[in-house]
Design a protein around this motif. Structure first.
Motif, short mmCIF file in Angstrom:
data_model
loop_
_atom_site.label_atom_id
_atom_site.label_comp_id
_atom_site.label_asym_id
_atom_site.label_seq_id
_atom_site.Cartn_x
_atom_site.Cartn_y
_atom_site.Cartn_z
N LEU A 1 36.57 -3.81 4.42
CA LEU A 1 36.65 -3.59 2.97
C LEU A 1 35.26 -3.74 2.34
O LEU A 1 34.84 -2.92 1.50
CB LEU A 1 37.60 -4.59 2.32
CG LEU A 1 39.10 -4.37 2.52
CD1 LEU A 1 39.89 -5.52 1.89
CD2 LEU A 1 39.54 -3.04 1.91
N PHE A 2 34.57 -4.79 2.72
CA PHE A 2 33.24 -5.05 2.17
C PHE A 2 32.29 -3.90 2.51
O PHE A 2 31.55 -3.41 1.64
CB PHE A 2 32.69 -6.36 2.71
CG PHE A 2 31.40 -6.80 2.09
CD1 PHE A 2 31.39 -7.58 0.93
CD2 PHE A 2 30.18 -6.43 2.64
CE1 PHE A 2 30.19 -7.97 0.35
CE2 PHE A 2 28.98 -6.82 2.06
CZ PHE A 2 28.99 -7.60 0.91
N ILE A 3 32.32 -3.47 3.77
CA ILE A 3 31.44 -2.39 4.21
C ILE A 3 31.78 -1.09 3.49
O ILE A 3 30.89 -0.31 3.11
CB ILE A 3 31.54 -2.22 5.73
CG1 ILE A 3 30.86 -3.42 6.42
CG2 ILE A 3 30.89 -0.92 6.19
CD1 ILE A 3 31.07 -3.47 7.92
N SER A 4 33.06 -0.83 3.28
CA SER A 4 33.48 0.37 2.55
C SER A 4 32.97 0.35 1.12
O SER A 4 32.53 1.37 0.57
CB SER A 4 35.01 0.50 2.56
OG SER A 4 35.49 0.63 3.88
N GLY A 5 33.01 -0.83 0.50
CA GLY A 5 32.48 -0.97 -0.85
C GLY A 5 30.99 -0.71 -0.90
O GLY A 5 30.48 -0.05 -1.81
N ALA A 6 30.27 -1.22 0.11
CA ALA A 6 28.83 -0.99 0.18
C ALA A 6 28.53 0.49 0.37
O ALA A 6 27.58 1.02 -0.22
CB ALA A 6 28.23 -1.80 1.33
N ALA A 7 29.34 1.17 1.18
CA ALA A 7 29.16 2.61 1.40
C ALA A 7 29.42 3.38 0.10
O ALA A 7 28.70 4.34 -0.23
CB ALA A 7 30.09 3.10 2.51
N ALA A 8 30.43 2.95 -0.65
CA ALA A 8 30.74 3.61 -1.93
C ALA A 8 29.59 3.49 -2.91
O ALA A 8 29.36 4.39 -3.73
CB ALA A 8 32.02 3.02 -2.53
N ALA A 9 28.84 2.40 -2.82
CA ALA A 9 27.71 2.18 -3.73
C ALA A 9 26.59 3.20 -3.50
O ALA A 9 25.77 3.42 -4.38
CB ALA A 9 27.16 0.76 -3.57
N THR A 10 26.58 3.84 -2.33
CA THR A 10 25.56 4.87 -2.06
C THR A 10 25.94 6.21 -2.67
O THR A 10 25.15 7.15 -2.65
CB THR A 10 25.35 5.05 -0.55
OG1 THR A 10 26.54 5.63 0.05
CG2 THR A 10 25.04 3.71 0.12
N ALA B 1 33.07 -6.53 -4.30
CA ALA B 1 31.93 -7.35 -3.86
C ALA B 1 30.98 -6.52 -3.01
O ALA B 1 29.75 -6.61 -3.14
CB ALA B 1 32.43 -8.56 -3.07
N GLY B 2 31.54 -5.70 -2.13
CA GLY B 2 30.70 -4.83 -1.30
C GLY B 2 29.93 -3.83 -2.14
O GLY B 2 28.76 -3.54 -1.89
N TYR B 3 30.59 -3.29 -3.16
CA TYR B 3 29.96 -2.31 -4.05
C TYR B 3 28.80 -2.94 -4.83
O TYR B 3 27.76 -2.32 -5.02
CB TYR B 3 31.01 -1.77 -5.03
CG TYR B 3 30.54 -0.64 -5.89
CD1 TYR B 3 30.52 0.67 -5.42
CD2 TYR B 3 30.11 -0.88 -7.20
CE1 TYR B 3 30.08 1.72 -6.22
CE2 TYR B 3 29.67 0.15 -8.01
CZ TYR B 3 29.66 1.45 -7.52
OH TYR B 3 29.22 2.48 -8.32
N LEU B 4 28.99 -4.19 -5.25
CA LEU B 4 27.97 -4.85 -6.06
C LEU B 4 26.84 -5.44 -5.22
O LEU B 4 25.67 -5.41 -5.64
CB LEU B 4 28.62 -5.96 -6.89
CG LEU B 4 29.56 -5.51 -8.00
CD1 LEU B 4 30.25 -6.71 -8.63
CD2 LEU B 4 28.81 -4.70 -9.06
N PHE B 5 27.19 -6.00 -4.05
CA PHE B 5 26.19 -6.77 -3.29
C PHE B 5 25.83 -6.16 -1.93
O PHE B 5 24.90 -6.62 -1.29
CB PHE B 5 26.70 -8.20 -3.06
CG PHE B 5 27.08 -8.91 -4.33
CD1 PHE B 5 26.11 -9.25 -5.26
CD2 PHE B 5 28.40 -9.24 -4.59
CE1 PHE B 5 26.46 -9.91 -6.44
CE2 PHE B 5 28.76 -9.89 -5.76
CZ PHE B 5 27.78 -10.22 -6.69
N GLY B 6 26.57 -5.14 -1.49
CA GLY B 6 26.38 -4.61 -0.14
C GLY B 6 25.04 -3.97 0.10
O GLY B 6 24.63 -3.82 1.26
#
Length: 218
Positions: free
Chosen positions: A55-64, A171-176
């Motif tokens: 989930l966290f990694i997916s959020g970080a990917a979405a931030a790109t 959290a992933g989207y904001l901090f990933g």
């Protein structure tokens, strides 16, 4: 074989894997993630899947920019809800067989305690179980076997899924994409897998120890 290679690649380079699928196949990344989270919560043998870290990694990917974060949250939440519902009905279907004592490996005393616990704390248990690896895969099964009220289960399951997915993807989207975190996303995934498998492995070792080395009863 191709599916196995994809699975290995997911565990080794989850962030790059998700980015590649999103960039190359577009909407298919949402379907893949839906199926992963359906399996983790709907099929108990898939309890090892690294839900939290993925989930966290997916959020970080979405931030790109490769995925829409709102669509991502809604689709994964849907997968988690459908998985929980499937698992709940499996437990409900097995319930009568479980309660009649015909399944020898079921501890009837523990089952009755679980039933009482769910009658008293069922809703809170279903919500909190979302944040506990392994437990979230078994909680709906036990709830179904314990004959928890279906409407109550679905309400708490839906709220728990949305809270779980939204908070960790957020959290992933904001901090990933903080450099240190971004450079260690694969490590985060591995830690998530170990966290999920650790309690299960310890419990299995304890059971095997008791079986082969514990006191013998006549």
């Amino acid at each position: 074989m191709e599916f196995l290679n994809l699975a290995i690649e997911l565990f080794r380079n989850a962030d790059q894997f998700i980015l590649h699928i999103a960039e190359a196949y577009g909407i298919w990344i949402y379907i893949v993630l839906f199926l992963i989270f359906f399996a983790e919560t709907g099929i108990v043998i898939c309890a090892f899947l690294p839900g939290d870290s993925l989930l966290f990694i997916s959020g970080a990917a979405a931030a790109t920019g490769v995925m829409n974060p709102i669509a991502l949250i809604l689709i994964i939440t849907a997968g988690a809800i459908v998985g929980n519902t499937t698992n709940f009905y499996i437990g409900s279907w097995l319930g009568k067989k479980i309660y009649d004592g015909s399944i020898g490996w079921i501890d009837q005393s523990a089952l009755q305690k679980t039933h009482s616990f769910y009658e008293k704390h069922g809703g809170k248990t279903i919500v909190l179980a979302r944040f506990v690896p392994i437990v979230r895969s078994f909680a709906p099964l036990v709830a179904g076997a314990a004959q928890m009220n279906t409407v109550k289960f679905e309400l708490y399951s839906g709220f728990g899924a949305l809270f779980w997915v939204g908070s960790i993807v957020g959290a992933g989207y904001l901090f990933g994409n903080i450099p240190f975190i971004k450079n260690n996303l694969s490590l985060i995934l591995i830690v998530g897998i170990l966290a999920a498998l650790g309690p299960f492995t310890i419990a299995m070792c304890i059971q095997l120890w008791k079986k082969y080395f514990g006191p013998k009863t006549s």
